[in-house]
Design a protein around this motif. Structure first.
Motif, short mmCIF file in Angstrom:
data_model
loop_
_atom_site.label_atom_id
_atom_site.label_comp_id
_atom_site.label_asym_id
_atom_site.label_seq_id
_atom_site.Cartn_x
_atom_site.Cartn_y
_atom_site.Cartn_z
N PRO A 180 63.69 -4.81 89.12
CA PRO A 180 64.97 -5.10 89.77
C PRO A 180 64.89 -5.49 91.25
N ASN A 181 64.12 -4.74 92.06
CA ASN A 181 64.09 -5.01 93.50
C ASN A 181 63.49 -6.36 93.86
N TYR A 182 62.71 -6.93 92.94
CA TYR A 182 62.01 -8.19 93.22
C TYR A 182 62.63 -9.38 92.48
N VAL A 183 63.70 -9.14 91.73
CA VAL A 183 64.27 -10.17 90.87
C VAL A 183 65.23 -11.07 91.64
N ALA A 184 65.18 -12.37 91.36
CA ALA A 184 66.03 -13.36 92.01
C ALA A 184 67.48 -13.25 91.54
N PRO A 185 68.45 -13.62 92.38
CA PRO A 185 69.87 -13.51 92.02
C PRO A 185 70.23 -14.25 90.74
N GLU A 186 69.66 -15.45 90.55
CA GLU A 186 70.01 -16.24 89.37
C GLU A 186 69.51 -15.61 88.07
N VAL A 187 68.46 -14.78 88.17
CA VAL A 187 67.97 -14.06 86.98
C VAL A 187 68.97 -12.97 86.60
N ILE A 188 69.50 -12.28 87.62
CA ILE A 188 70.50 -11.23 87.39
C ILE A 188 71.77 -11.81 86.79
N ASP A 189 72.17 -12.99 87.26
CA ASP A 189 73.42 -13.62 86.79
C ASP A 189 73.39 -13.97 85.31
N ASN A 190 72.17 -14.07 84.75
CA ASN A 190 72.00 -14.28 83.31
C ASN A 190 72.62 -15.61 82.83
N LYS A 191 72.56 -16.64 83.69
CA LYS A 191 73.08 -17.95 83.30
C LYS A 191 71.96 -18.98 83.14
N PHE A 217 65.80 -5.15 99.65
CA PHE A 217 66.97 -4.78 98.86
C PHE A 217 66.69 -3.46 98.15
N GLU A 218 67.46 -2.43 98.50
CA GLU A 218 67.22 -1.13 97.87
C GLU A 218 68.52 -0.35 97.83
N ASP A 219 68.80 0.26 96.67
CA ASP A 219 69.98 1.11 96.50
C ASP A 219 69.79 1.92 95.23
N SER A 220 70.17 3.20 95.27
CA SER A 220 70.02 4.05 94.09
C SER A 220 70.97 3.62 92.97
N ASN A 221 72.05 2.94 93.33
CA ASN A 221 73.01 2.43 92.35
C ASN A 221 72.62 1.00 91.98
N ILE A 222 72.33 0.75 90.69
CA ILE A 222 71.82 -0.55 90.26
C ILE A 222 72.84 -1.66 90.50
N VAL A 223 74.14 -1.35 90.34
CA VAL A 223 75.18 -2.36 90.58
C VAL A 223 75.22 -2.74 92.05
N LEU A 225 72.74 -2.46 94.13
CA LEU A 225 71.50 -3.19 94.40
C LEU A 225 71.66 -4.66 94.04
N TYR A 226 72.22 -4.94 92.86
CA TYR A 226 72.40 -6.33 92.43
C TYR A 226 73.35 -7.09 93.34
N LYS A 227 74.36 -6.39 93.88
CA LYS A 227 75.28 -7.04 94.81
C LYS A 227 74.55 -7.45 96.09
N LYS A 228 73.69 -6.56 96.56
CA LYS A 228 72.90 -6.87 97.77
C LYS A 228 71.99 -8.08 97.53
#
Length: 380
Positions: A180-191, A217-223, A225-228
């Motif tokens: 998660p911490n190393y993943v690009a935004p477009e991978v998270i968006d799942n498009k 980018f670091e946060d204990s809450n995964i949501v 983290l993804y926003k950041k």
């Protein structure tokens, strides 16, 4: 396949004598081994067939093997051979003894910029080579970057890598994976995402970690983290040099189109079209290119084979006004980075005819588009 021989009950796999266990995971065990004839030390990954089948890992294992066979590079772990018995799969690999780059950061904290630059350059060399072979790693992180006895970086763990056949009709990958911490935004968006750009983002995060000692980018809450990550919400520490800050901010841009390596470039000239064509021909031939002309169009083809075959460039001159032409050079074959190197060399010989370069205007870079020079008509 595995046999015991001699009074010391040595365990052998093919021509390799197995030694101590180097590491162990859910599906595999990695052992030190020595080639009985050459004395060469290697690492052998041992997989249990039943576990692989039970957890439906066979495709991933095949992918890892197929990928590693394609890659022969000094900064990538080398696969030597694959063997199998009724119950086991044996993957014989290069032995790397310097540990993980992650351990170096964990024990010493952040690295000095010169040292971080050295590792980053080796990482980019490896990733660029993999991409030139149509292979995308998709899980780049310091834990997957090993060091040999001389401190040379080696990229490992291609278990999540993607091969060209996994790219869909839209030209994108669609499997969300990675750490998660190393993943690009477009991978998270799942498009869907471009594997090369996603890998580059991970490289940017790695460079930040090497120089800072912590994650951007670091946060204990995964949501959260993804926003950041989606907003590229991070800041560089004060000890980063201005050049390092610029580079990291350019790589960690949440818009994947911004970092697009363009497949075409343009410039304008106040010289007549015939003179422009002649100048390009004279500049291209010493660079090792065959030239074919058709009116005010040209086809240039590199004599040497590049990373993706022969570089081919199509050139066309457009009349913008009575005393102004636009020249477009488009890559029609070969490697995009080689195309840009060629253009940089070519433009050196065209300085006296270039009036303005139009492919680097800031407004167009923001949109990830090639600059347009307004209405134009081809010269005839």
């Amino acid at each position: 396949m595995a046999t015991r021989s001699g009074s010391s009950s040595r365990t052998c796999v093919g021509k390799y004598e197995l030694g101590r266990t180097l590491g162990e995971g859910t599906f595999a065990k990695v052992k030190f081994a020595r080639h009985l004839e050459t004395g060469e030390n290697v690492a052998i990954k041992i997989l249990d067939k039943d576990k692989v089948l039970k957890h439906k890992m066979i495709d991933q294992i095949k992918r890892e093997i197929s990928t590693m066979k394609l890659i022969v590079h000094p900064n990538v772990i080398r696969l030597y051979e694959v063997m199998a018995s009724k119950t086991k799969i044996y993957i014989v690999m290069e032995l790397v003894t310097g540990g993980e780059l992650f351990d170096k950061i964990a024990s010493r904290g952040r690295l000095k910029e010169d040292e971080a630059r050295k590792y980053f350059q080796q990482l980019i060399n490896a990733v660029d080579y993999c991409h030139s072979r149509g292979v995308y790693h998709r899980d780049l992180k310091p834990e997957n970057l090993l060091l040999d006895g001389n401190g040379v970086l080696k990229v490992s763990d291609f278990g999540l890598s993607a091969l060209p056949q996994q790219v869909r009709a839209d030209g994108l990958l669609h499997t969300t994976c990675g750490t998660p911490n190393y993943v690009a935004p477009e991978v998270i968006d799942n498009k869907g995402y471009d594997g090369a750009k996603a890998d580059l983002w991970s490289c940017g995060v790695i460079l930040f970690v090497l120089m800072s000692g912590y994650l951007p980018f670091e946060d204990s809450n995964i949501v959260a983290l993804y926003k950041k990550i989606s907003k590229a919400d991070f800041s560089c520490p004060p000890w980063f040099s201005s050049n390092a800050k610029k580079l990291i901010k350019r790589i960690l841009d949440p818009n994947p189109l911004t970092g697009l390596v363009k497949r075409e470039t343009r410039f304008t000239s106040k010289r007549p079209a015939d003179e422009i064509i002649s100048k390009i021909e004279n500049a291209a031939m010493p660079l090792g290119f065959d030239v074919k002309k058709n009116n005010h169009k040209m086809k240039l083809r590199g004599e040497k084979t590049g990373r993706k075959g022969h570089l081919a460039v199509t050139t066309e001159v457009f009349q913008l006004a009575p005393s102004l032409c636009m020249v477009e050079l488009r890559k029609s074959g070969g490697d995009t980075l080689e195309f840009h190197k060629f253009y940089n060399n070519l433009s050196t010989g065209l300085k006296d005819i270039i009036w303005n370069t139009t492919n680097e205007e800031k407004s167009d870079e923001k949109n990830g588009e090639t600059a347009a020079a307004g209405p134009s008509t081809p010269c005839r």
